[in-house]
Write an enzyme that holds these catalytic residues in place. Sequence first.
Site, short mmCIF file in Angstrom:
data_model
loop_
_atom_site.label_atom_id
_atom_site.label_comp_id
_atom_site.label_asym_id
_atom_site.label_seq_id
_atom_site.Cartn_x
_atom_site.Cartn_y
_atom_site.Cartn_z
CG HIS A 184 -2.10 -0.76 0.80
ND1 HIS A 184 -2.66 -1.82 1.73
CD2 HIS A 184 -3.11 -0.74 -0.19
CE1 HIS A 184 -3.90 -2.32 1.36
NE2 HIS A 184 -4.10 -1.78 0.23
CG HIS A 285 -5.95 -2.11 -8.47
ND1 HIS A 285 -7.01 -1.30 -8.64
CD2 HIS A 285 -5.72 -2.45 -7.35
CE1 HIS A 285 -7.01 -0.76 -7.39
NE2 HIS A 285 -6.40 -1.63 -6.42
#
Length: 376
Positions: A184, A285
């Site tokens: 992240h 994604h």
Amino acid sequence: MRITEVESVVLGDAHFVTVHTDTGLVGVGQSACWGYPTAVHAVVETFRPHLVGADPARIEHHWQHLYRMGPFRGAVLGGAVSAIDIALWDIKGKALGVPVFDLLGGRYRDKVRLHFLLPGTGAETLATQAAAAVADGFTAVKFDPLPANYGDLSQARLVAETAKTTAAVRDTVGPDIDILIELHRKLTPLQAAAVIPALAPHHPLMVEDAIQIDSISSQAEVARRALGVPSANGERLHTIWEFKELLAQGGAQYVRPDVGLAGGLSHGRKIAALAEAHHAAVVTHNCLGPLLTMASVHLDVAIPNFVTQEYSPLDDELADGPARACVRREGGYLPVPTDPGLGVTLDLAGAQPQDLTGRPLTRIPLRADGSIAYAT
């Protein structure tokens, strides 16, 4: 056939578009720029004068026109172009009576492998969730092993805790399940250089987005230094040109385009081809529900270098929401859709605002001293 209307709707942090035609066919699309949906909406509004009255079949022409209307770029523009592009492909598939993947080269595979996004944190919780996902049929799971207070830990403690959590999941699922590590964008390049090698003994399929996306060169450098640990990048990139720079610098073994941000299906297939030319694989994604999942699936079905598709708990939870897919998950796979177009119905009448991310933009990680930690 002509476009008669372009409808743009913001529902919380979700943004949808519908493109209407004079034949009654309607195409649906969605932006993945969840942080600024009202800004994406405003850009789509500026697209309307070009699109209304135009032939929806000229998809590449419209892509180039919309992208180059003004000398400005970025995630908001990318999200707006992507949503329109997806809707135009939906219309073309419906007009020809075929699934969109047939227009992208045809069916390359018979089903789409999924990796499940584990929503928890901490070794015990993630291990429990991973075991449940495997029991449900998934052959791959993805999780963030960084501790909640990552911004305040010593380097030694950061490395140890991250490796411990990763080991807990690996020990739980065993060697026959792929684990995907999501960092992240929380680390500095120096921290990444210490953390990533510590994950190598657990053989992750990939380690994704270790550092901030501010510099493509820096992302590529971190990937090159992660010897023996495949890197994944790209969920926040917007164009084939950014992906080209990343790949040319040796910066990813797995590219992570989001069709709701990186130019829709038109750009998605070009990014996949770029990756193929660099012997890189595609792990699309996606974390914003059924519409973008189905758009991604059509790309996945048609390209040779696809590995696994991100699958969020939202895809099950929102199955009866405003966007509904024509297929349902079967264990750890999605079947190939057969309906014309995307195979998605979108009913926005009376739809409630959605909370797709669970995080207000103003709530970002802070260190103990009050400074801003690297945000996700």
